[in-house]
Design a protein around this motif. Structure first.
Motif, short mmCIF file in Angstrom:
data_model
loop_
_atom_site.label_atom_id
_atom_site.label_comp_id
_atom_site.label_asym_id
_atom_site.label_seq_id
_atom_site.Cartn_x
_atom_site.Cartn_y
_atom_site.Cartn_z
N ILE A 127 40.64 34.70 37.21
CA ILE A 127 39.40 35.45 37.38
C ILE A 127 39.10 35.55 38.87
O ILE A 127 39.17 34.56 39.60
CB ILE A 127 38.22 34.76 36.66
CG1 ILE A 127 38.45 34.72 35.16
CG2 ILE A 127 36.90 35.49 36.97
CD1 ILE A 127 37.40 33.94 34.39
N HIS A 135 36.22 37.56 41.66
CA HIS A 135 35.05 38.41 41.88
C HIS A 135 35.32 39.22 43.14
O HIS A 135 35.81 38.68 44.14
CB HIS A 135 33.78 37.58 42.06
CG HIS A 135 33.26 37.03 40.78
ND1 HIS A 135 32.03 36.41 40.70
CD2 HIS A 135 33.78 37.00 39.52
CE1 HIS A 135 31.83 36.03 39.45
NE2 HIS A 135 32.87 36.36 38.73
N ILE A 154 36.20 30.37 40.75
CA ILE A 154 36.30 31.82 40.86
C ILE A 154 36.09 32.23 42.30
O ILE A 154 34.96 32.19 42.81
CB ILE A 154 35.29 32.51 39.94
CG1 ILE A 154 35.50 32.06 38.49
CG2 ILE A 154 35.41 34.04 40.06
CD1 ILE A 154 34.44 32.55 37.53
N TYR A 192 29.37 44.66 42.80
CA TYR A 192 29.86 43.30 42.58
C TYR A 192 30.50 43.33 41.20
O TYR A 192 29.92 43.86 40.25
CB TYR A 192 28.70 42.29 42.60
CG TYR A 192 29.15 40.86 42.64
CD1 TYR A 192 29.23 40.18 43.86
CD2 TYR A 192 29.52 40.18 41.48
CE1 TYR A 192 29.64 38.85 43.91
CE2 TYR A 192 29.93 38.86 41.53
CZ TYR A 192 30.00 38.20 42.75
OH TYR A 192 30.41 36.90 42.80
N GLN A 193 31.73 42.80 41.09
CA GLN A 193 32.42 42.89 39.81
C GLN A 193 33.29 41.67 39.54
O GLN A 193 33.71 40.98 40.47
CB GLN A 193 33.28 44.15 39.76
CG GLN A 193 34.38 44.22 40.81
CD GLN A 193 35.16 45.52 40.72
OE1 GLN A 193 35.45 46.00 39.64
NE2 GLN A 193 35.49 46.09 41.87
N GLN A 194 33.54 41.45 38.27
CA GLN A 194 34.48 40.41 37.85
C GLN A 194 35.71 41.07 37.26
O GLN A 194 35.61 41.97 36.44
CB GLN A 194 33.87 39.48 36.80
CG GLN A 194 34.88 38.43 36.32
CD GLN A 194 34.27 37.39 35.42
OE1 GLN A 194 33.39 36.66 35.85
NE2 GLN A 194 34.74 37.32 34.18
N SER A 215 33.34 41.73 45.86
CA SER A 215 31.99 42.07 46.28
C SER A 215 32.01 42.99 47.49
O SER A 215 32.73 42.76 48.45
CB SER A 215 31.22 40.79 46.64
OG SER A 215 29.93 41.14 47.11
N SER A 252 39.73 40.11 35.64
CA SER A 252 40.56 39.04 35.09
C SER A 252 41.96 39.56 34.82
O SER A 252 42.16 40.74 34.49
CB SER A 252 39.94 38.46 33.82
OG SER A 252 39.84 39.45 32.82
N VAL A 272 35.47 34.63 45.48
CA VAL A 272 34.80 35.90 45.74
C VAL A 272 35.49 36.52 46.94
O VAL A 272 35.51 35.94 48.03
CB VAL A 272 33.29 35.70 46.04
CG1 VAL A 272 32.63 37.04 46.34
CG2 VAL A 272 32.60 35.00 44.88
N GLN A 306 38.67 44.93 34.31
CA GLN A 306 37.31 44.79 34.82
C GLN A 306 36.45 44.24 33.68
O GLN A 306 36.29 44.87 32.65
CB GLN A 306 36.79 46.14 35.29
CG GLN A 306 35.43 46.07 35.94
CD GLN A 306 34.95 47.44 36.35
OE1 GLN A 306 34.75 48.29 35.50
NE2 GLN A 306 34.82 47.64 37.66
N ASP A 307 35.92 43.03 33.87
CA ASP A 307 35.12 42.39 32.83
C ASP A 307 33.67 42.86 32.86
O ASP A 307 33.06 43.06 31.82
CB ASP A 307 35.15 40.86 33.00
CG ASP A 307 36.55 40.30 32.88
OD1 ASP A 307 37.36 40.86 32.10
OD2 ASP A 307 36.84 39.29 33.56
#
Length: 134
Positions: free
Chosen positions: A57, A59, A7, A43-45, A61, A47, A9, A30-31
């Protein structure tokens, strides 16, 4: 889901621009999100799920030191021509991504996010892969 996905960043600087680019334009979901408190960096994940069940996926930041602007991420994505047409149909004012056949037997769609990161979606061209040099 993969048992050990890689993943990346990527650095971001503006939540609204990230939503517009990644979610509205590219179609990522947005997970989850995290902030240490009010008025702290996000900060976000995210997919992206393909029609064939494949997923990507990422990330994003806003934290200083979490990734450097200008990163380059390659994402294998089958059905690239259909994906490109879906993006063009959205008429996003900041990008009109094209497809390029590469001499190494790949087709690529390159696009830069609002923070200077570069995403390269690619798929192997079956007709050329059989003829590629070892």
């Amino acid at each position: 889901m993969l048992s050990n996905p890689i993943i990346p960043v990527l650095r971001s600087f503006d939540e609204a621009k990230a939503v517009e680019f990644y979610q509205v334009f590219l179609g990522f979901s947005q997970d989850w999100t995290h902030r240490f408190g009010d008025d702290f960096p996000l900060y976000q994940q995210l997919s992206l799920k393909g029609q064939d069940g494949r997923f990507c996926i990422l990330h994003l930041s806003e934290h200083h030191g979490d990734g450097s602007p200008g990163a380059n991420v390659r994402i294998e994505w089958p059905g690239l021509a259909a994906f490109q047409q879906a993006l063009l149909a959205k008429n996003y004012r900041n990008a009109k991504p094209g497809l390029e056949r590469m001499p190494w037997g790949m087709q690529e769609l390159r696009i830069a996010d609002p923070f200077g990161n570069r995403l390269v979606f690619f798929e192997e061209l079956q007709d050329e892969a059989a003829h590629a040099s070892p």
